[in-house]
Design a protein around this motif. Structure first.
Motif, PDB file in Angstrom:
ATOM      1  N   ASN A 167      -4.250 -26.276 -25.905  1.00 58.75           N
ATOM      2  CA  ASN A 167      -3.902 -25.186 -24.950  1.00 58.75           C
ATOM      3  C   ASN A 167      -4.901 -25.569 -23.480  1.00 58.75           C
ATOM      4  OD1 ASN A 167      -2.538 -23.452 -26.632  1.00 58.75           O
ATOM      5  ND2 ASN A 167      -4.483 -22.966 -27.519  1.00 58.75           N
ATOM      6  N   GLN A 168      -4.569 -26.901 -23.166  1.00 58.99           N
ATOM      7  CA  GLN A 168      -5.151 -27.316 -22.227  1.00 58.99           C
ATOM      8  C   GLN A 168      -4.072 -27.554 -20.813  1.00 58.99           C
ATOM      9  OE1 GLN A 168      -8.822 -28.497 -21.823  1.00 58.99           O
ATOM     10  NE2 GLN A 168      -8.476 -27.294 -23.795  1.00 58.99           N
ATOM     11  N   THR A 169      -4.470 -27.238 -19.865  1.00 58.12           N
ATOM     12  CA  THR A 169      -3.639 -27.468 -18.568  1.00 58.12           C
ATOM     13  C   THR A 169      -4.291 -28.209 -17.465  1.00 58.12           C
ATOM     14  OG1 THR A 169      -2.397 -25.346 -18.932  1.00 58.12           O
ATOM     15  CG2 THR A 169      -2.273 -26.267 -16.881  1.00 58.12           C
ATOM     16  N   SER A 170      -3.393 -28.852 -16.834  1.00 54.21           N
ATOM     17  CA  SER A 170      -4.086 -29.672 -15.665  1.00 54.21           C
ATOM     18  C   SER A 170      -3.301 -29.750 -14.455  1.00 54.21           C
ATOM     19  CB  SER A 170      -4.170 -31.424 -16.107  1.00 54.21           C
ATOM     20  OG  SER A 170      -4.738 -32.037 -14.951  1.00 54.21           O
ATOM     21  N   ASP A 171      -3.951 -29.611 -13.142  1.00 52.74           N
ATOM     22  CA  ASP A 171      -3.112 -29.484 -12.249  1.00 52.74           C
ATOM     23  C   ASP A 171      -3.236 -30.824 -11.321  1.00 52.74           C
ATOM     24  OD1 ASP A 171      -2.539 -26.819 -12.439  1.00 52.74           O
ATOM     25  OD2 ASP A 171      -4.442 -26.145 -11.939  1.00 52.74           O
ATOM     26  N   THR A 172      -3.582 -31.808 -11.900  1.00 55.40           N
ATOM     27  CA  THR A 172      -3.842 -33.128 -11.208  1.00 55.40           C
ATOM     28  C   THR A 172      -2.406 -33.569 -10.895  1.00 55.40           C
ATOM     29  OG1 THR A 172      -6.099 -33.403 -12.080  1.00 55.40           O
ATOM     30  CG2 THR A 172      -4.922 -35.175 -11.387  1.00 55.40           C
ATOM     31  N   LEU A 173      -2.294 -34.253  -9.931  1.00 59.48           N
ATOM     32  CA  LEU A 173      -1.286 -35.054  -9.545  1.00 59.48           C
ATOM     33  C   LEU A 173      -0.948 -36.181 -10.218  1.00 59.48           C
ATOM     34  CD1 LEU A 173      -0.780 -34.892  -5.619  1.00 59.48           C
ATOM     35  CD2 LEU A 173      -0.162 -33.010  -7.482  1.00 59.48           C
ATOM     36  N   ILE A 174       0.195 -36.302 -11.162  1.00 57.41           N
ATOM     37  CA  ILE A 174       0.288 -37.458 -11.873  1.00 57.41           C
ATOM     38  C   ILE A 174       1.821 -37.962 -11.748  1.00 57.41           C
ATOM     39  CG2 ILE A 174      -1.593 -37.092 -13.667  1.00 57.41           C
ATOM     40  CD1 ILE A 174       0.715 -36.425 -15.501  1.00 57.41           C
TER      41      ILE A 174
END
Length: 472
Positions: A334-341
């Motif tokens: 249940n993790q979310t990342s907003d980092t640009l990849i």
């Protein structure tokens, strides 16, 4: 008594040390890597990414078991260049594979398409398959390839059979697998686009390699959900009924049924990993090669809203993609990342995860593996770039830069510039280029400098330009 106590302490110390060593060995074991690459899957085509009409419970479960990225990008808005970026960690502009192979022909436009690499991947292009093979992995690529790569290895004219049963992957770092593009066209209602056939081929290979006690890297490269839309009639009927009570801008029951079958195939391979005690030893990545096809924002066959437009454009609908990583016991659920990849990041990431030596050749991607375990961690990269010196039925020649919250698109045909603040305007409805001239100049300068650095090709004026016949 004292001697016995010392002996006992030494015994338990030895046991503790051995247990620690065993645990260290287990955690440092080279993981298996499964990459599920979906063709033309839109950013909002999954219910875990916000679809309120399509149902993708199995992919959603995969997302819930690990991390999903909300700002993942394909290196191109079209398939062949993105696939080059995945395999090499280099930008398509650097490799001069900047369109789908062989691309459309527009001989009457203002600019000519520059000479570009229609032969696809070269022998000199180091691939992720080769990097992992050198580190003891068995590798396989099942399904869509679409970057050629046989010309330097086959000393005879290539036949139609070579194209439809393409074994180029086996010359570029993969021990097994082939491309059978006929799966994209055969309307098998029980197995639309061959999603189950490809999955079963991958499972058979994994089963064989697992018996050899070797780590493996397997890609299931689906032809789904690319058009033409193929589907199971019974599943379509369920979505026809669903349309009666679910009001959504995504309402194509045929497309929904095709996606549903793809989702079922993901359940098959994930259940296999679980049932065979491979899940905790396997990093699973699911992503798309570009945004969903939303023809000129018409919702055909899918609707990318709130993103603008879709495949073959450099608006967000064409380049922002779903990207999921799951590794039970390693990546928290249940993790979310907003980092640009970006898709250029996959090769260095897989190299890091596997313990392979990172290639010394030019890499445009960066290792993002630490984000899997700490989503809020910093990624040291300033911007993402795109370059498309071609004409397309859905899009025109253009380049783009995403730097922080801001994105600039430069249209080559008429020199139009658009700038958007994606934090406040994800739908790219408010062009602020004229409102922030200094920002616009800075972004445009960075984009043009990047093109020089990677050797991106520019479009020459077309001597045969006919404005009466031009499409753009």
């Amino acid at each position: 008594m004292k001697q016995s106590l010392i002996s006992l302490l030494l015994f338990y110390s030895c046991i503790s040390f051995m247990s620690s060593a065993i645990a260290q060995t287990e955690t440092s074991k080279q993981p298996n890597i499964l990459m599920i690459l979906v063709d033309d899957l839109g950013w909002r085509d999954l219910s875990s990414y916000g679809s309120d009409f399509y149902q993708t419970p199995n992919i959603d479960q995969l997302a819930n078991s690990g991390i999903k990225f909300s700002q993942a990008y394909s290196a191109a808005h079209i398939c062949s260049p993105t696939r080059m970026s995945i395999l090499t960690g280099q930008h398509p502009a650097r490799l001069h594979v900047t369109d789908w192979i062989p691309g459309w022909q527009y001989p009457n436009e203002k600019y000519s398409v520059p000479a570009w690499n229609l032969d696809g991947i070269k022998a000199k292009d180091l691939t992720v398959g080769e990097v992992l093979q050198d580190n003891g992995y068995k590798t396989a690529w099942f399904g869509k390839w679409h970057i050629k790569g046989l010309k330097e290895f086959v000393d005879r004219p290539l036949t139609k059979q070579d194209s439809e049963k393409n074994i180029a992957a086996q010359y570029h770092g993969f021990d097994a697998g082939h491309q059978d593009f006929s799966l994209n066209g055969v309307h098998n209602k029980q197995d639309p686009k061959g999603v189950h056939q490809l999955t079963n081929e991958a499972i058979d290979y994994i089963s064989q390699i697992s018996k050899q006690n070797k780590p493996w890297f397997v890609t299931i490269s689906h032809y789904s959900v690319h058009t033409k839309v193929h589907f199971n009639d019974d599943i379509k009927a369920l979505y026809d009924e669903r349309k009666k009570w679910v009001k959504s801008n995504q309402n194509n029951s045929q497309y929904a049924a095709m996606l549903h079958s793809l989702d079922d195939s993901v359940a098959t391979v994930m259940n296999y990993l679980t049932d065979n005690n491979l899940a905790e030893d396997t990093l699973v990545i699911l992503l798309s090669d570009n945004g969903g096809l939303d023809k000129n924002d018409t919702g055909r066959p899918t609707d990318n809203a709130p993103l603008r437009n879709g495949k073959a454009t450099l608006y967000e609908g064409g380049i922002r993609i779903p990207f999921i990583a799951s590794w039970p016991g390693q990546i928290k659920p249940n993790q979310t990342s907003d980092t640009l990849i970006s898709t250029v990041d996959l090769l260095p990431t897989f190299a890091q995860i596997s313990g392979a030596k990172t290639p010394t050749s030019t890499l445009d991607g960066v290792d993002i593996s630490h984000l899997f375990f700490e989503p809020s961690a910093t990624l040291h990269r300033n911007a993402l770039y795109w370059h498309y010196p071609h004409y397309h039925r859905q899009g025109q020649p253009s380049g783009a830069i995403r730097d922080g919250d801001f994105k600039l698109i430069e249209f080559f045909n008429d020199q139009k510039i658009e700038v958007y603040n994606l934090k406040n305007d994800i739908g790219e409805q408010h062009n602020i280029a004229h409102l922030q001239p200094e920002l616009t100049a800075s972004l445009l300068s960075k984009l043009r400098q990047w093109r020089l650095e990677v050797g991106a090709q520019t479009m020459p004026l077309n001597k045969n330009y006919d404005p009466n016949k031009a499409s753009w």
